[in-house]
Design an enzyme around this catalytic site. Structure first.
Site, PDB file in Angstrom:
ATOM      1  N   GLY A  45       0.308  -1.528  -0.014  1.00 26.68           N
ATOM      2  CA  GLY A  45       0.028  -0.067  -0.152  1.00 26.68           C
ATOM      3  C   GLY A  45       0.766   1.134   0.123  1.00 26.68           C
ATOM      4  O   GLY A  45       2.285   1.421   0.475  1.00 26.68           O
ATOM      5  N   GLN A  82       3.270   9.943   1.657  1.00 29.37           N
ATOM      6  CA  GLN A  82       4.297   9.290   1.586  1.00 29.37           C
ATOM      7  C   GLN A  82       4.822   9.970   0.396  1.00 29.37           C
ATOM      8  O   GLN A  82       6.035   9.223   0.301  1.00 29.37           O
ATOM      9  CB  GLN A  82       4.132   7.610   1.600  1.00 29.37           C
ATOM     10  CG  GLN A  82       3.384   7.175   2.679  1.00 29.37           C
ATOM     11  CD  GLN A  82       3.195   5.329   2.525  1.00 29.37           C
ATOM     12  OE1 GLN A  82       1.982   4.709   2.004  1.00 29.37           O
ATOM     13  NE2 GLN A  82       3.922   4.712   3.447  1.00 29.37           N
ATOM     14  N   CYS A 106       6.422  -0.337   7.017  1.00 30.10           N
ATOM     15  CA  CYS A 106       5.897   0.918   6.331  1.00 30.10           C
ATOM     16  C   CYS A 106       6.796   1.393   5.581  1.00 30.10           C
ATOM     17  O   CYS A 106       7.708   1.542   5.748  1.00 30.10           O
ATOM     18  CB  CYS A 106       5.240   1.845   7.315  1.00 30.10           C
ATOM     19  SG  CYS A 106       4.677   3.383   6.095  1.00 30.10           S
ATOM     20  N   LEU A 107       6.781   1.385   4.238  1.00 30.29           N
ATOM     21  CA  LEU A 107       7.282   2.493   2.989  1.00 30.29           C
ATOM     22  C   LEU A 107       7.611   3.715   3.760  1.00 30.29           C
ATOM     23  O   LEU A 107       8.877   3.510   3.500  1.00 30.29           O
ATOM     24  CB  LEU A 107       7.127   2.592   1.436  1.00 30.29           C
ATOM     25  CG  LEU A 107       7.195   1.159   1.405  1.00 30.29           C
ATOM     26  CD1 LEU A 107       6.182   1.594  -0.138  1.00 30.29           C
ATOM     27  CD2 LEU A 107       7.848   0.380   1.171  1.00 30.29           C
ATOM     28  N   HIS A 160      -4.426   0.597   7.903  1.00 29.37           N
ATOM     29  CA  HIS A 160      -3.188   1.149   7.500  1.00 29.37           C
ATOM     30  C   HIS A 160      -3.436   3.108   6.532  1.00 29.37           C
ATOM     31  O   HIS A 160      -2.424   3.633   7.184  1.00 29.37           O
ATOM     32  CB  HIS A 160      -2.026   0.412   7.575  1.00 29.37           C
ATOM     33  CG  HIS A 160      -0.376   1.177   7.214  1.00 29.37           C
ATOM     34  ND1 HIS A 160       0.419   0.408   8.133  1.00 29.37           N
ATOM     35  CD2 HIS A 160      -0.312   2.049   7.090  1.00 29.37           C
ATOM     36  CE1 HIS A 160       1.347   0.699   7.658  1.00 29.37           C
ATOM     37  NE2 HIS A 160       1.307   1.973   6.623  1.00 29.37           N
ATOM     38  N   GLU A 161      -3.941   2.121   5.620  1.00 29.47           N
ATOM     39  CA  GLU A 161      -3.344   3.851   4.307  1.00 29.47           C
ATOM     40  C   GLU A 161      -4.068   4.632   4.536  1.00 29.47           C
ATOM     41  O   GLU A 161      -4.037   6.656   4.853  1.00 29.47           O
ATOM     42  CB  GLU A 161      -3.837   3.084   3.441  1.00 29.47           C
ATOM     43  CG  GLU A 161      -2.574   2.043   2.683  1.00 29.47           C
ATOM     44  CD  GLU A 161      -1.335   2.137   2.855  1.00 29.47           C
ATOM     45  OE1 GLU A 161      -0.996   3.689   2.905  1.00 29.47           O
ATOM     46  OE2 GLU A 161      -0.292   1.229   3.070  1.00 29.47           O
ATOM     47  N   HIS A 217      -3.177   7.073   6.881  1.00 28.98           N
ATOM     48  CA  HIS A 217      -1.599   7.547   6.387  1.00 28.98           C
ATOM     49  C   HIS A 217      -2.178   9.061   6.388  1.00 28.98           C
ATOM     50  O   HIS A 217      -1.839   9.943   5.949  1.00 28.98           O
ATOM     51  CB  HIS A 217      -1.365   6.921   4.848  1.00 28.98           C
ATOM     52  CG  HIS A 217       0.402   6.334   5.943  1.00 28.98           C
ATOM     53  ND1 HIS A 217       0.975   6.731   5.784  1.00 28.98           N
ATOM     54  CD2 HIS A 217       0.374   5.320   5.044  1.00 28.98           C
ATOM     55  CE1 HIS A 217       2.088   6.083   6.234  1.00 28.98           C
ATOM     56  NE2 HIS A 217       1.852   4.986   5.969  1.00 28.98           N
TER      57      HIS A 217
HETATM   58 ZN   LIG Z   1       2.364   2.805   5.596  1.00 30.85          ZN
END
Ligand SMILES: [Zn+2]
Length: 168
Positions: free
Chosen positions: A46, A51, A89-90, A131-132, A135
């Site tokens: 995701g 991000q 997480c990226l 999770h997304e 963000h």
């Molecule tokens: Zn993330």
């Protein structure tokens, strides 16, 4: 298509609330494609607007069956159940922790063309969406943990971050 730069915590706008998207069209489609390509290149499941430096309510994800999905202006209107599952997480590379999430959610959103969506998601898909969605509220997964675990994760991150930035 083009790869985008992925920001790491706590770069802005990662901790800011994202704004609704009002303009649909080819530029938004291109953005969703670029975000999906960037997510794949980072081996993520995701990726949310903040991000990649965009304070906009958009995220992309890969469904458990491998299908790509893009959600615009999402809302989670129902949540049930609770389960812990390992998340990363990226924007916090190399950091992982078990995070509590609802096991069933109902989502209202728009697709990349602006069409309304209303669907239920369960288990792993529900976890990715939560999770997304976080963000877009300026929250990252450590914010979902108890204060002590969060502190120790962020201490760990403070040590990892300089190396990650040097490698970028
Ligand atoms: Zn993330």
């Amino acid at each position: 298509m083009a790869l985008m730069n992925i920001l790491v915590y706590p770069d802005a706008p990662l901790t800011e609330v994202a704004l609704p998207i009002v303009k649909f069209g080819p530029e938004l489609k291109k953005l969703a494609e670029d975000m999906l390509e960037t997510m794949d290149a980072g081996n993520g499941v995701g990726l949310a607007g903040p991000q990649v430096g965009l304070r906009q309510q958009i995220f992309v994800l890969c469904e458990p069956d491998g299908e790509p999905m893009c959600l615009i202006n999402p809302e989670i209107v129902e949540m049930d159940g609770k389960a812990y599952g390992e998340e990363g997480c990226l924007s916090l590379p190399e950091l992982y922790a078990p995070v509590p999430r609802a096991t069933r959610i109902r989502v209202r959103a728009q697709d990349v063309e602006g069409n309304p969506l209303d669907f239920e998601a369960h288990d792993f898909l529900a976890r990715i969406i939560q999770h997304e969605y976080d963000h877009l509220q300026g929250k990252l997964f450590p914010d979902r943990l108890d204060a002590m675990t969060r502190e120790s994760l962020l201490d760990e991150w403070a040590e990892i971050r300089p190396r990650i930035l040097a490698e970028a």
